[in-house]
Design an enzyme around this catalytic site. Structure first.
Site, short mmCIF file in Angstrom:
data_model
loop_
_atom_site.label_atom_id
_atom_site.label_comp_id
_atom_site.label_asym_id
_atom_site.label_seq_id
_atom_site.Cartn_x
_atom_site.Cartn_y
_atom_site.Cartn_z
CE1 TYR A 137 13.49 2.75 -3.03
CE2 TYR A 137 11.20 3.38 -3.34
CZ TYR A 137 12.22 2.94 -2.53
OH TYR A 137 11.98 2.70 -1.19
CG ASP A 239 7.30 -0.71 -9.17
OD1 ASP A 239 6.18 -0.30 -8.79
OD2 ASP A 239 8.34 -0.61 -8.49
CE LYS A 266 4.71 5.63 -3.85
NZ LYS A 266 5.33 5.58 -2.53
C1 PLP Z 1 7.91 2.64 -8.08
C2 PLP Z 1 7.90 2.23 -6.65
N1 PLP Z 1 7.94 0.92 -6.35
C3 PLP Z 1 7.90 0.48 -5.09
C4 PLP Z 1 7.86 1.37 -4.04
C5 PLP Z 1 7.84 0.86 -2.63
O1 PLP Z 1 6.60 1.07 -2.05
P1 PLP Z 1 6.48 1.18 -0.45
O2 PLP Z 1 7.14 2.45 -0.05
O3 PLP Z 1 5.01 1.14 -0.20
O4 PLP Z 1 7.19 -0.02 0.09
C6 PLP Z 1 7.83 2.74 -4.30
C7 PLP Z 1 7.78 3.72 -3.20
O5 PLP Z 1 7.91 4.91 -3.35
C8 PLP Z 1 7.86 3.18 -5.63
O6 PLP Z 1 7.87 4.48 -5.93
#
Ligand code: PLP
Length: 428
Positions: A137, A239, A266
């Site tokens: 994700y 990521d 986060k």
């Molecule tokens: C691994 C990862 N990448 C990207 C995101 C997206 O971040 P945001 O919710 O701040 O857009 C998340 C959100 O949970 C995530 O867990």
């Protein structure tokens, strides 16, 4: 009360909320207050928070240094149409900590951060397609909304996964841009990558697969990706929106594998909305607007690097010393071990995954290394345990992934284990 609030919310918001990821049946609880390791719902029920706003609140709720700093900044303005020094402070902290960061840019979400890593990779390599891990994700932009919580019956052979759209309404052809690789199966992933090498601008991977299960990468998998990317003019993107929780410099420090680009989010905003992307100087300089032709890659955002978020982030990061990470990992290990012992006593097959302060509970008897392993777990028991834990005073994500915080105490761990045993005894 939560039910009434949810019914009212449904009059104005589809499904009663703005985040599908925190919906659960029959209806979610409304939280009215949070402090330290506790959250209070609209019915006056207090719970121990073991998800901490999808891993964001690593210092617990309302940490005094962050809140006091934010209060001071409120009197100085919330945002300006000019650069502010607060972003330089956070940029310096991150560039000092994150091995892959020569330069960094800020956004308001992890979604924007991953979007920019992929855009930069395309601009830098002149190639268009990218590889992503099945089940990974990376936020909500179209490009990565492929093969996320995919139904395995639609996703092809595990050795040859096919890209599956994870939403209706994506730009036509979006799946043609994605090559899907399995997590932690280096031989299969390498074969697929080599078959597509000429086209791949980037590989994007979470070093710890986060929201779908908290599954850490095997070190040799990340090394294989690093070697492939180096040999094929492909940008390796980590990521670390979730996995940045693992060490002061993120999972890339923990594993000793340095990507070309990294997306963060986060915890680096101290609890306020944030994202960041950064990496190699020669890639990040594509964003520089000062050359005569202007920037190669476009990037704007009204709230990017607003001083409130930047200050909250800097103060939060300063709290997060090496000792803090070590203590969080030790506490979480205690919890994971306790969960395994309870399941062993009650003869319930379980795999407890995770790294550092991140953990995931999977009811299955096979090792969990990738998305297909997660998908074949006992989801009926998982769903019942989520509600069971909720009723016993514990809040997790509904797929039983969790994260501790510096506000989590030994007593909280003990309370979690007691609640888990009670809920499990009731459900098996
Ligand atoms: C691994 C990862 N990448 C990207 C995101 C997206 O971040 P945001 O919710 O701040 O857009 C998340 C959100 O949970 C995530 O867990």
């Amino acid at each position: 009360m939560s039910r009434a609030k949810w019914e009212e919310a449904c009059e104005y918001l589809p499904g009663g909320d703005s985040r599908n990821s925190i919906f659960w049946k029959p209806y979610p609880v409304f939280i009215t207050d949070a402090s330290g390791s506790r959250v209070m719902d609209a019915d006056g029920v207090q719970r121990i928070d073991f998800i901490n706003t999808m891993t964001t609140m690593i210092l617990g709720h309302g940490p005094a240094p962050v809140i006091n700093a934010v209060r001071r900044q409120l009197d100085k303005g919330l945002g300006y149409n000019a650069p502010n020094e607060r972003q330089v402070d956070l940029a310096r902290i991150l560039c000092d900590r994150v091995p892959s960061f020569d330069l960094v840019r800020f956004t308001n979400s992890g979604t924007e951060a991953t979007l920019n890593t992929l855009r930069a990779a395309r601009a830098f390599t002149g190639k268009t397609r990218f590889a992503k891990v099945e089940g990974g994700y990376h936020g909500t932009h179209d490009g990565v909304t492929v093969s996320v919580r995919v139904d395995p019956s639609l996703a092809g052979d595990p050795d040859n996964p096919v890209p599956v759209p994870a939403s209706a309404g994506l730009v036509p052809g979006v799946t043609d841009q994605v090559t899907v690789i399995p997590f932690n199966d280096s031989a299969t992933a390498l074969r697929i990558l080599e078959d597509n090498a000429c086209d791949l601008a980037a590989i994007i991977v979470e070093p710890v697969m986060g929201s779908v299960g908290m599954v850490p990468a095997q070190p040799e998998y990340l090394t294989m990706l690093r070697d492939f990317a180096t040999a094929n003019n492909t940008v390796l993107i980590f990521d670390e929106v979730i996995s940045f929780r693992v060490a002061p410099g993120g999972s890339q420090e923990f594993y000793g594998v340095t990507p070309d680009m990294t997306a963060l989010g986060k915890i680096i905003g101290g609890g306020l909305p944030v994202g960041a992307f950064g990496g190699r100087r020669d890639i990040m300089e594509l964003y520089d607007p000062s050359p005569s032709g202007g920037p190669v890659v476009s990037h704007a955002g009204t709230f990017n690097a607003n001083p409130l978020t930047m200050l909250a982030g800097s103060v939060a990061m300063e709290q997060l010393t090496s000792d803090v990470y070590r203590n969080l990992a030790a506490l979480t290990e205690e919890l994971k071990q306790g969960l395994r012992e309870i399941c062993s006593t009650l003869e319930v097959p379980v795999q407890v995954t995770g790294l550092g302060s991140l953990f995931g509970i999977h009811f299955c008897d096979h090792p969990v290394n990738n998305y297909r392993d997660i998908a074949s777990g006992n989801h009926e028991l998982r769903d019942r345990m989520f509600l069971g834990l909720l009723n016993e005073g514990i809040l997790m994500a509904s797929n039983l992934v969790g994260a501790t915080s510096t506000a989590t105490t030994e007593d909280d761990i003990e309370a979690f284990l007691k609640a888990f045993r009670t809920a499990l005894e009731r459900n098996v």
